[in-house]
Design a protein around this motif. Structure first.
Motif, PDB file in Angstrom:
ATOM      1  N   TRP A  32       0.636  -1.024   0.454  1.00  0.00           N
ATOM      2  CA  TRP A  32      -0.305   0.234   0.302  1.00  0.00           C
ATOM      3  C   TRP A  32       0.876   1.160   0.023  1.00  0.00           C
ATOM      4  O   TRP A  32       2.196   0.979   1.070  1.00  0.00           O
ATOM      5  CB  TRP A  32      -0.769   0.163   1.326  1.00  0.00           C
ATOM      6  N   VAL A  33       0.494   2.173  -1.228  1.00  0.00           N
ATOM      7  CA  VAL A  33       1.564   3.354  -0.968  1.00  0.00           C
ATOM      8  C   VAL A  33       0.351   4.861  -1.357  1.00  0.00           C
ATOM      9  O   VAL A  33      -0.439   4.384  -1.739  1.00  0.00           O
ATOM     10  CB  VAL A  33       1.723   3.628  -1.907  1.00  0.00           C
ATOM     11  N   ARG A  34       0.924   5.693  -0.529  1.00  0.00           N
ATOM     12  CA  ARG A  34      -0.123   6.895  -0.304  1.00  0.00           C
ATOM     13  C   ARG A  34       0.817   7.896  -0.141  1.00  0.00           C
ATOM     14  O   ARG A  34       1.803   7.896   0.360  1.00  0.00           O
ATOM     15  CB  ARG A  34      -1.283   7.042   0.838  1.00  0.00           C
ATOM     16  N   MET A  35       0.269   8.675  -1.279  1.00  0.00           N
ATOM     17  CA  MET A  35       0.637  10.324  -1.283  1.00  0.00           C
ATOM     18  C   MET A  35      -0.213  11.149  -1.016  1.00  0.00           C
ATOM     19  O   MET A  35      -0.767  11.618  -1.177  1.00  0.00           O
ATOM     20  CB  MET A  35       1.122  10.738  -2.680  1.00  0.00           C
ATOM     21  N   GLY A  36      -0.054  12.479  -0.323  1.00  0.00           N
ATOM     22  CA  GLY A  36      -1.126  13.221   0.981  1.00  0.00           C
ATOM     23  C   GLY A  36      -1.478  13.676  -0.092  1.00  0.00           C
ATOM     24  O   GLY A  36      -0.790  14.529  -0.934  1.00  0.00           O
ATOM     25  N   SER A  37      -2.403  15.659   0.287  1.00  0.00           N
ATOM     26  CA  SER A  37      -2.442  16.211  -0.470  1.00  0.00           C
ATOM     27  C   SER A  37      -1.313  17.416  -0.295  1.00  0.00           C
ATOM     28  O   SER A  37      -0.897  17.414   0.095  1.00  0.00           O
ATOM     29  CB  SER A  37      -4.027  17.003   0.204  1.00  0.00           C
ATOM     30  N   PHE A  38      -1.455  18.180  -1.633  1.00  0.00           N
ATOM     31  CA  PHE A  38      -0.528  18.980  -1.521  1.00  0.00           C
ATOM     32  C   PHE A  38      -0.957  20.450  -2.224  1.00  0.00           C
ATOM     33  O   PHE A  38      -1.930  20.473  -2.700  1.00  0.00           O
ATOM     34  CB  PHE A  38       0.435  19.002  -1.854  1.00  0.00           C
ATOM     35  N   TRP A  39      -0.786  21.689  -2.543  1.00  0.00           N
ATOM     36  CA  TRP A  39      -1.587  22.681  -3.058  1.00  0.00           C
ATOM     37  C   TRP A  39      -0.786  22.943  -4.342  1.00  0.00           C
ATOM     38  O   TRP A  39       0.900  22.222  -4.351  1.00  0.00           O
ATOM     39  CB  TRP A  39      -1.025  24.099  -2.225  1.00  0.00           C
ATOM     40  N   MET A  40      -1.309  23.010  -5.506  1.00  0.00           N
ATOM     41  CA  MET A  40      -0.814  22.887  -6.824  1.00  0.00           C
ATOM     42  C   MET A  40      -0.747  24.025  -6.982  1.00  0.00           C
ATOM     43  O   MET A  40       0.595  24.334  -8.291  1.00  0.00           O
ATOM     44  CB  MET A  40      -1.970  22.362  -7.890  1.00  0.00           C
ATOM     45  N   ASP A  41      -0.262  25.115  -6.375  1.00  0.00           N
ATOM     46  CA  ASP A  41       0.303  26.814  -6.734  1.00  0.00           C
ATOM     47  C   ASP A  41       0.800  27.724  -5.326  1.00  0.00           C
ATOM     48  O   ASP A  41       0.441  27.015  -4.754  1.00  0.00           O
ATOM     49  CB  ASP A  41      -0.785  27.669  -7.051  1.00  0.00           C
ATOM     50  N   PRO A  42       2.160  28.370  -5.757  1.00  0.00           N
ATOM     51  CA  PRO A  42       2.110  29.060  -4.445  1.00  0.00           C
ATOM     52  C   PRO A  42       1.447  30.115  -4.094  1.00  0.00           C
ATOM     53  O   PRO A  42       1.640  30.608  -2.978  1.00  0.00           O
ATOM     54  CB  PRO A  42       3.403  29.572  -5.012  1.00  0.00           C
ATOM     55  N   GLN A  43       0.571  30.539  -4.602  1.00  0.00           N
ATOM     56  CA  GLN A  43      -1.091  31.426  -3.762  1.00  0.00           C
ATOM     57  C   GLN A  43      -2.082  30.098  -3.148  1.00  0.00           C
ATOM     58  O   GLN A  43      -2.249  30.493  -2.375  1.00  0.00           O
ATOM     59  CB  GLN A  43      -1.367  31.662  -5.377  1.00  0.00           C
TER      60      GLN A  43
END
Length: 777
Positions: free
Chosen positions: A697-708
Motif C-alpha cells: 500500500w502506498v499513499r501520497m497526501g494532498s498538496f497545494w498546486m500553486d504558490p498562492q
C-alpha cells in the motif's frame, strides 16, 4: 573544444595522481619474497564471496592482502612452515586460522567468515566512500540490496525507492521521474545521482530524469542519503544523494535471463553473463525494454548495456572498469484536464512531442590498499545528448532543442588511519570535472486539430550557444572513535565551479527568448559538516548532524534566459541542515528508525509563471524552510512472514519570496509538497510451493498546486500485489498487479492562472507476468 584538446590541460591532474601514488607511506611496500599465498574468503551464511577483507599473517609486519570483488586474495612474502592468518572485514566476525605453507607448492586457502549477528548495524558506503557500519554513520542513510531489487523487479525506479522513509519518486513517463527527498516533488537540480560513486552527469548539466540513464533493475544495490550529503559531495547534494552500484562478476560462470510483459503493452528482456578467470572478473548486463502503450501515441523504447571488468593487480591493488550505455526514445505525452483524468486518462493532446536520449559513461577506479591506507583514483568520461520537443511547453512556448555535454574528470581519494587509540580515519580527496556542453533551440509552428497537436514545422533559431562547465573541489573528512560507543565526524569541502559561455547568436534584451552576451561565471563555496553517532547498546543508536551545502545554477537556468530580466547573475542556492535521529531493534526481529530534520534554504532558484502569458522566469527566492519527521519499521516474523512500514510528515514553506513588487508568497506552503507520504508491505510464503506473495500500500497526501495556495490536489492511495514461485532449479515465474483497484490519480499536479490545472495521469491497473532463468552456480 573536444575531449582530446582538453587532455593537455588535465595533464597536471594526472601528474598529481602519479606523485600521490609514488609517495605513499613506506607501509605500502611489500617486503618478503618468500612465497605467494592465494585463497578465497566467503560468507559462512550463504557462501557468497566477501570483498575488501584484509588477510595478513599474525605477528608479522609484512604485507597485507585484500580480497577482490570475487573474494580472492594474493598474500605475498609468506614464510614457509606453520603460520596463522588473521582475516577481518567490516560486517563479519574476525577470524584466525592456522595453516602450513609449502613454498615449493603452496595450496590455495578457503576461509569462511561469520556475519555479525546485528540486524541493526547494516553496511553502507556512500557516507564515507568506504564500507562502514550504519550505526557509526551520523546521517539518514538507507540501502536497498541487490536481492530486494531483484524481487521487486522494478519497471520504474519509484517501485523500489518509494520504500525508503522520506523518499518519493513520481513517474513522469515510462521511466522519467521527479523526486522528493526533504524537498517538494521537483525537477530542480537539488539531487545528486551517482553510479558506483561517480556522478552520472556533470553538475552543470542537471537532468531530473537522470535515473533513466542508469540500469536500475540489474544494479547491485542502491544507497540513499536523505538531506545534504557528507563532505564527499558538493553541488547538487541538497535534497539527497542516490548512489546506484553495478554488480560484480560471479566466481563461476553464470547466465541469467528474465522475460516479462504486461496487460498494457509493456515488454522487457533482462540478460546477464558473468564469470571469473584467473585475476579477471567480467560481467555484462543487457536491458531491452518496450514501454506501456496505454496512452495514445506514446511509445517508449530503451536499450541499455552495462559492462564491468574487475582486475586483481596483486599487492592489495585492483582495477574496476565500468562502461554504461543507454539509448532511449519516447513520445512524450501531454498533461490532461481533470475530467479526462477521470474518464479518459490515456488521451494525449500532443502526439507529436518526443524525447531521444543517448548516454555513455566510462569510469575506471584504481584502488591500492595497505594496512593503514587506501588510495582510490577514478578517471571518467561521459557523453550525453538529449533531443526534445517538450510536451509541457507546447501550449505556451513551443520549441524543439538539442542539448548535450561531454565530460573528462578525475576523482582522487585517500583514506588513512591515524591515532590508533581513537580509531581515527582521515578521508581526503579532490574532484575535477571539465564538461563542454551546448544547446541549439528553435521555435516551432504547431498545427492543431480540435485541440490536438498533429503536425509541426521548424521556425526561427532562438538559442545556439556553447557552455563549458569547470569544477575543482578538494575536501577532507575526519572520523574519530574516542570512546567505544561514540563516533564523531567533521568535514570541510571547498567548491570552485563555473561556466565559460559563448553564444553563436547576437544578444537579445527583449521578448520571450532573451539571450545574454558572452560571459564567464564563477562560484565559490566552503561547506562544513559535523556529526556524531552514539551506540548505547547493540539495540539502540542515536545520531545527529549539521551540514551546509550549495547548488550552483545549472546551464539552462543561467543561459536560457527566457523572459527574465537577468539570469546570469542568479546566485547559488545555499542550504543549512540539522538533523537527529534514533535507530533501534527489538529482539533481532524488529528494526526501526526515526529521523527529524530542518533545512533552511536561501536564494532558492524558483520558476515564476507569469499570469499574463504563461511564460516562466527563473528568479532567486528569499528563503524556504523544510522540516519533518521520517519513520520506518521492519518486522521479520516467524515462518518467513515479514512486514515493513515507512511514513513521513513534512512541512515546506516560503519564508520570503516576492517575485514581483505587488506579489508575496511569504508564509505560504510550497506547491507540490505533500505533507504526508506513507507505504506499507506485508510478505508471506506460499503454502504449497517455494515462493512468496507480497501486498503493498502506498499513499501520497494532498498538496497545494500553486504558490498562492488556492488550488489543491487531494492525494491518492494505491494497492499493489507481487508473487514469485520457483518452478524448478534455477527457474521461477513471477507476477504482479500494480494499481489493483484501477484508481484514477495524478503522478504530478500543478495550477497556474494562464494554463489552469495540469495533471499527469498515473498508470491504470497493470498485470505483469514473467519468467526468470539462471544457469550456473
Amino acid at each position: 573544444m573536444s575531449l582530446f584538446h582538453a587532455l593537455p590541460r588535465l595533464a597536471p591532474i594526472g601528474l598529481a595522481a602519479v606523485l600521490l601514488l609514488l609517495f605513499l607511506p613506506p607501509d605500502a611496500v611489500a617486503q618478503s619474497q618468500s612465497t605467494t599465498l592465494t585463497g578465497t574468503v566467503r560468507s559462512a551464511a550463504d557462501e557468497s564471496p566477501v570483498s575488501s577483507a584484509s588477510v595478513r599473517v599474525t605477528g608479522d609486519r609484512g604485507s597485507t592482502a585484500f580480497t577482490d570483488a570475487n573474494g580472492r586474495f594474493r598474500l605475498e612474502g609468506v614464510s614457509a612452515g606453520a603460520v596463522r592468518l588473521r582475516v577481518e572485514r567490516i560486517g563479519f566476525l574476525s577470524r584466525e586460522v592456522s595453516i602450513s605453507v609449502d613454498t615449493a607448492a603452496p595450496r590455495p586457502v578457503d576461509i569462511d567468515l561469520v556475519p555479525e549477528p546485528l540486524l541493526l548495524q547494516g553496511l553502507v558506503v556512500s557516507a564515507s566512500g568506504e564500507l562502514q557500519r550504519r550505526v557509526e554513520t551520523p546521517a539518514s542513510i538507507s540501502r536497498i540490496d541487490a536481492d530486494a531489487i531483484r524481487e521487486v523487479n522494478p519497471t520504474h525506479p519509484a517501485e523500489v525507492l518509494n520504500r525508503v522513509p522520506g523518499v518519493w519518486v513520481s513517474p513522469t513517463s515510462t521511466e522519467g521521474h521527479m523526486t522528493a527527498i526533504r524537498q517538494p516533488i521537483t525537477t530542480k537540480p537539488v539531487y545528486l545521482f551517482l553510479e558506483d560513486g561517480v556522478p552520472t552527469r556533470s553538475p552543470g548539466f542537471f537532468n531530473h530524469n537522470a535515473l533513466y540513464e542508469v540500469n536500475v533493475p540489474q544494479s547491485g544495490g542502491i544507497e540513499v542519503i536523505r538531506g545534504p550529503g557528507t563532505s564527499l559531495y558538493g553541488s547538487d547534494a541538497i535534497g539527497g544523494v542516490i548512489d546506484v552500484s553495478t554488480r560484480a562478476a560471479t566466481v563461476s560462470p553464470r547466465m541469467d535471463a528474465t522475460v516479462e510483459g504486461n496487460s498494457l503493452g509493456f515488454g522487457r528482456l533482462l540478460a546477464s553473463a558473468s564469470g571469473t578467470r584467473n585475476r579477471d572478473g567480467l560481467r555484462l548486463d543487457l536491458n531491452l525494454t518496450e514501454g506501456d502503450r496505454w496512452r495514445d501515441d506514446a511509445t517508449y523504447d530503451r536499450q541499455s548495456l552495462t559492462l564491468r571488468w574487475d582486475r586483481e593487480l596483486g599487492q592489495g591493488q585492483n582495477l574496476r572498469t565500468t562502461v554504461a550505455w543507454s539509448s532511449i526514445y519516447q513520445e512524450d505525452p501531454s498533461v490532461v484536464t481533470r475530467s479526462d483524468l477521470a474518464e479518459n486518462p490515456g488521451v494525449n493532446y500532443h502526439p507529436i512531442t518526443y524525447r531521444s536520449v543517448e548516454a555513455l559513461r566510462v569510469a575506471s577506479r584504481y584502488e591500492r590498499r595497505t594496512e593503514n591506507t587506501v588510495l582510490q583514483v577514478t578517471p571518467f568520461l561521459r557523453w550525453n545528448t538529449l533531443d526534445l520537443m517538450p510536451s509541457w511547453m507546447l501550449g505556451f512556448d513551443p520549441v524543439v532543442f538539442r542539448t548535450g555535454h561531454n565530460s573528462l574528470g578525475l576523482m582522487t581519494r585517500v583514506h588513512r588511519q591515524f591515532l590508533p587509540g581513537m580509531r581515527g580515519r582521515l578521508t581526503a580527496g579532490v574532484d575535477l570535472d571539465r564538461s563542454p556542453g551546448s544547446r541549439v533551440e528553435d521555435r516551432i509552428d504547431v498545427v492543431r486539430d480540435q485541440g490536438f497537436a498533429v503536425a509541426w514545422s521548424r521556425g526561427d533559431r532562438i538559442y545556439d550557444y556553447d557552455a563549458t562547465f569547470l569544477g575543482i573541489s578538494p575536501y577532507a573528512q575526519v572520523t574519530l572513535n574516542p570512546v567505544v560507543p561514540l563516533h564523531l565526524n567533521a568535514g570541510l569541502r571547498y567548491d570552485r565551479v563555473g561556466f565559460d559561455y559563448r553564444s553563436n547568436l547576437a544578444p537579445l534584451a527583449s521578448g520571450p527568448h532573451q539571450r545574454p552576451a558572452d560571459t564567464s561565471v564563477r562560484y565559490d563555496n566552503v561547506g562544513p559538516s559535523l556529526g556524531a553517532a552514539l551506540t548505547m547498546s547493540p539495540e539502540l543508536n542515536f545520531f545527529a548532524s549539521f551540514r551546509e551545502s550549495f547548488r550552483a545554477p545549472s546551464e539552462g537556468q543561467l543561459f536560457r534566459q527566457g523572459s527574465a530580466a537577468n539570469t546570469v547573475d542568479l546566485r547559488p542556492v545555499r542550504a543549512r541542515s540539522t538533523e537527529g535521529g534514533v535507530r533501534g531493534q527489538v529482539g533481532g526481529h524488529v528494526v526501526w528508525e526515526v529521523a527529524f530534520y530542518r533545512m533552511d534554504v536561501r536564494d532558492d532558484i524558483l520558476s515564476f509563471v507569469r499570469p499574463e502569458d504563461g511564460l516562466t522566469e527563473s528568479v532567486n527566492a528569499g528563503r524556504t524552510r523544510h522540516q519533518g519527521i521520517e519513520t520506518g519499521v521492519s518486522l521479520a516474523l516467524p515462518a518467513g512472514f515479514a512486514a515493513d512500514v515507512s511514513a513521513t510528515r513534512a512541512s515546506h514553506r516560503y519564508l520570503e519570496w516576492s517575485p514581483r513588487g505587488n506579489v508575496s508568497f511569504a508564509g505560504n506552503r510550497v506547491e507540490a509538497a505533500p505533507r504526508n507520504l506513507a507505504s506499507a508491505r506485508f510478505r508471506a510464503p506460499l503454502p504449497l510451493a517455494r515462493g512468496h506473495v507480497e501486498a503493498e500500500w502506498v499513499r501520497m497526501g494532498s498538496f497545494w498546486m500553486d504558490p498562492q495556495n488556492e488550488n489543491r490536489y487531494e492525494g491518492h492511495a494505491l494497492w499493489n500485489l507481487r508473487m514469485e514461485v520457483e518452478l524448478a532449479q534455477g527457474v521461477s515465474a513471477f507476477g504482479r498487479v500494480l494499481n489493483v483497484a484501477d484508481r484514477s490519480y495524478a503522478e504530478r499536479a500543478s495550477f497556474n492562472a494562464f494554463r489552469g490545472e495540469e495533471l499527469s495521469p498515473g498508470k491504470p491497473r497493470a498485470v505483469y507476468v514473467g519468467l526468470r532463468w539462471g544457469w550456473g552456480p
